[in-house]
Design an enzyme around this catalytic site. Structure first.
Site, PDB file in Angstrom:
ATOM      1  N   LYS A 285       0.842  -1.200   0.000  1.00 48.88           N
ATOM      2  CA  LYS A 285       0.000   0.000   0.000  1.00 48.88           C
ATOM      3  C   LYS A 285       0.881   1.256   0.000  1.00 48.88           C
ATOM      4  O   LYS A 285       2.083   1.166   0.279  1.00 48.88           O
ATOM      5  CB  LYS A 285      -0.915  -0.020   1.234  1.00 48.88           C
ATOM      6  CG  LYS A 285      -0.153  -0.060   2.534  1.00 48.88           C
ATOM      7  CD  LYS A 285      -0.979  -0.650   3.656  1.00 48.88           C
ATOM      8  CE  LYS A 285      -0.303  -0.423   4.982  1.00 48.88           C
ATOM      9  NZ  LYS A 285      -0.726  -1.367   6.007  1.00 48.88           N
TER      10      LYS A 285
ATOM     11  N   TYR B 225      16.520  29.168   9.123  1.00 47.55           N
ATOM     12  CA  TYR B 225      15.323  29.878   9.580  1.00 47.55           C
ATOM     13  C   TYR B 225      15.202  29.826  11.091  1.00 47.55           C
ATOM     14  O   TYR B 225      15.451  28.807  11.718  1.00 47.55           O
ATOM     15  CB  TYR B 225      14.072  29.255   8.959  1.00 47.55           C
ATOM     16  CG  TYR B 225      13.959  29.473   7.470  1.00 47.55           C
ATOM     17  CD1 TYR B 225      13.897  30.750   6.935  1.00 47.55           C
ATOM     18  CD2 TYR B 225      13.906  28.382   6.604  1.00 47.55           C
ATOM     19  CE1 TYR B 225      13.789  30.950   5.564  1.00 47.55           C
ATOM     20  CE2 TYR B 225      13.778  28.572   5.228  1.00 47.55           C
ATOM     21  CZ  TYR B 225      13.730  29.865   4.720  1.00 47.55           C
ATOM     22  OH  TYR B 225      13.611  30.057   3.375  1.00 47.55           O
TER      23      TYR B 225
ATOM     24  N   ARG C 213     -10.446  -0.441  14.828  1.00 45.90           N
ATOM     25  CA  ARG C 213     -10.498   0.318  13.578  1.00 45.90           C
ATOM     26  C   ARG C 213     -11.537  -0.353  12.691  1.00 45.90           C
ATOM     27  O   ARG C 213     -12.715  -0.093  12.844  1.00 45.90           O
ATOM     28  CB  ARG C 213      -9.089   0.352  12.957  1.00 45.90           C
ATOM     29  CG  ARG C 213      -8.938   1.308  11.809  1.00 45.90           C
ATOM     30  CD  ARG C 213      -7.490   1.411  11.338  1.00 45.90           C
ATOM     31  NE  ARG C 213      -6.954   0.150  10.826  1.00 45.90           N
ATOM     32  CZ  ARG C 213      -5.703  -0.003  10.376  1.00 45.90           C
ATOM     33  NH1 ARG C 213      -4.871   1.006  10.377  1.00 45.90           N
ATOM     34  NH2 ARG C 213      -5.288  -1.164   9.928  1.00 45.90           N
TER      35      ARG C 213
ATOM     36  N   MET D  69      12.738  23.816   2.709  1.00 48.29           N
ATOM     37  CA  MET D  69      11.953  23.078   1.715  1.00 48.29           C
ATOM     38  C   MET D  69      12.839  22.276   0.770  1.00 48.29           C
ATOM     39  O   MET D  69      12.532  21.139   0.420  1.00 48.29           O
ATOM     40  CB  MET D  69      11.085  24.054   0.912  1.00 48.29           C
ATOM     41  CG  MET D  69      10.093  23.366  -0.016  1.00 48.29           C
ATOM     42  SD  MET D  69       9.148  24.517  -1.018  1.00 48.29           S
ATOM     43  CE  MET D  69       8.116  25.310   0.200  1.00 48.29           C
TER      44      MET D  69
HETATM   45  C1  LIG Z   1      -0.047  -2.137   6.744  1.00 48.10           C
HETATM   46  C2  LIG Z   1      -0.665  -3.371   7.262  1.00 48.10           C
HETATM   47  C3  LIG Z   1       0.118  -4.506   7.538  1.00 48.10           C
HETATM   48  C4  LIG Z   1       1.621  -4.495   7.473  1.00 48.10           C
HETATM   49  O1  LIG Z   1       2.153  -3.919   8.633  1.00 48.10           O
HETATM   50  P1  LIG Z   1       3.735  -3.788   8.864  1.00 48.10           P
HETATM   51  O2  LIG Z   1       3.862  -3.326  10.240  1.00 48.10           O
HETATM   52  O3  LIG Z   1       4.226  -2.791   7.861  1.00 48.10           O
HETATM   53  O4  LIG Z   1       4.313  -5.144   8.620  1.00 48.10           O
HETATM   54  C5  LIG Z   1      -0.556  -5.660   7.904  1.00 48.10           C
HETATM   55  N1  LIG Z   1      -1.907  -5.680   8.041  1.00 48.10           N
HETATM   56  C6  LIG Z   1      -2.675  -4.603   7.820  1.00 48.10           C
HETATM   57  C7  LIG Z   1      -4.151  -4.687   7.995  1.00 48.10           C
HETATM   58  C8  LIG Z   1      -2.078  -3.415   7.429  1.00 48.10           C
HETATM   59  O5  LIG Z   1      -2.840  -2.334   7.209  1.00 48.10           O
END
Ligand SMILES: *Cc1c(COP(=O)(O)O)cnc(C)c1O
Length: 358
Positions: free
Chosen positions: A35, A255, A130, A303
């Site tokens: 992802k 800055y 969640r 930046m």
């Molecule tokens: C992103 C994600 C993972 C992977 O998690 P990592 O800590 O990067 O290994 C596994 N399961 C779900 C549902 C996720 O959203």
């Protein structure tokens, strides 16, 4: 070497890290989590580097379709599922698997007219709070999906850990126990483990692993390095030194004037900033690797540039490449200095950074 900000992607390290997962759990299937553009490493690279995975996990339908269109014919799971009727024909057309975590989704499936049934993973909330059915809702959700001809069978069960990186907390073991007990009543495949669980909770392996961060060569634990797990960093982020100047004692750098030269000293400017995804909140003292030696960040990150203390680096010249993270400088270390996590830094690399695979 490139003249601009470059993220070098080590394809061999990707393959190596996948093998590390397999060494931990040789009998499990692997859903490589790609992802957010493969945690910032680019989808094309991940599909190639993790070619030996059994499937891929993505957050959104559009990302998943993109992966299918790149020629992947394995399981592609949309982790957040869907919430609109109009997405179901697209999901079916591209043969995506979807996380079903809400009764609304079951209703939409029951009402849908689609060209083929959709592969379903049933998400159980055992403590993440969640997405997911509560354990008390699972039986009803499962029976409706079993009776729904738009849901392909068999259904796979999944849950997620909020705290597996904090090994001493009891919650992960409790979740494993509850989920295992709950799913025993159904003869289904199950999936629990993300990276931290793969490395610390062998009881969580079940049928499908879902590694993300470890595949990119970073450690999910604050107190353990990736090297301790034989993981290799995949992304090395580099940028050129574009100026070196001797500044007098008392001179202000950057800055807000947050850094004052304690003596006459050489100050280098590296051509990377938060516009490239380097964290603006990296504290003074954050390490930067220049010709194999650490130089500390000074002043606020800008930046497009940041400044480094080049005392003791007399041999460094304009045009030399600095490593911001990667080989020799774990991204976890930079994340800690910036009060964030490696995940965020890797995802945050911006479009203007050039990607080079090797
Ligand atoms: C992103 C994600 C993972 C992977 O998690 P990592 O800590 O990067 O290994 C596994 N399961 C779900 C549902 C996720 O959203």
């Amino acid at each position: 070497m490139s003249s601009s900000v470059t993220a070098y992607i080590d394809m061999a390290a990707m393959q190596h890290n996948l093998q590390v997962v397999k060494q931990h759990a040789p009998h499990q299937k692997i859903l490589a989590m790609i992802k957010a553009n493969a945690y910032g490493h680019q989808l094309e690279n991940a599909i190639q580097g993790f070619a030996e995975a059994d499937g891929f996990g993505l957050a959104r339908i559009d990302e998943a379709i993109c992966v299918r269109n790149l020629g992947v014919d394995k399981t592609i799971l949309v982790m957040s599922g869907f919430y609109r009727a109009e997405d179901l024909p697209r999901i079916a057309e591209h043969d995506l698997s979807v996380m079903v975590h809400h009764f609304l989704q079951i209703e939409l499936l029951e009402q849908a007219t689609i060209e083929r049934p959709v592969k379903v993973w049933l998400k159980v909330n055992t403590g993440m709070g969640r997405l997911g059915f509560l354990p008390s809702e699972v039986e009803a959700a499962y029976q409706r999906l079993q009776a729904c001809s738009q849901a392909d069978k068999p259904i796979i069960f999944a849950t997620h850990f909020p705290d597996a990186d904090e090994v001493a907390k009891p919650i992960t073991a409790q979740q494993i126990q509850e989920f295992t007990h709950l799913t025993k009543a159904y003869s289904v495949e199950t999936s629990l483990a993300k990276s931290a669980a793969i490395l610390a909770f062998p009881d969580s392996y079940a049928d499908w692993l879902r590694p993300g961060l470890m595949l990119y060569g970073a450690s999910p634990f604050v107190d353990k390095t990736a090297a301790e797990f034989n993981l290799q960093p995949v992304m090395t982020l580099t940028a050129p030194i574009i100026s070196i100047r001797q500044l007098p004692q008392g001179a202000s750098v950057g800055y807000g004037g947050t850094w004052i030269c304690p003596e006459d000293m050489p100050v280098g400017v590296v051509g990377i900033g938060y516009g490239d995804g380097y964290p603006r909140h990296a504290a003074a003292g954050t390490p930067i690797l220049i010709n194999g030696k650490i130089a500390p960040l000074i002043g606020r990150v800008c930046m497009d540039m940041l400044m480094v203390d080049l005392r003791g680096h007399e041999q460094v010249a304009i045009g030399d490449q600095a490593i911001l993270w990667g080989k020799g400088l774990p991204v976890e270390m930079i994340a800690q200095q910036a009060n964030t996590i490696a995940y965020e830094l890797l995802c945050a690399v911006t479009k203007r950074v050039e990607f080079v695979t090797h």
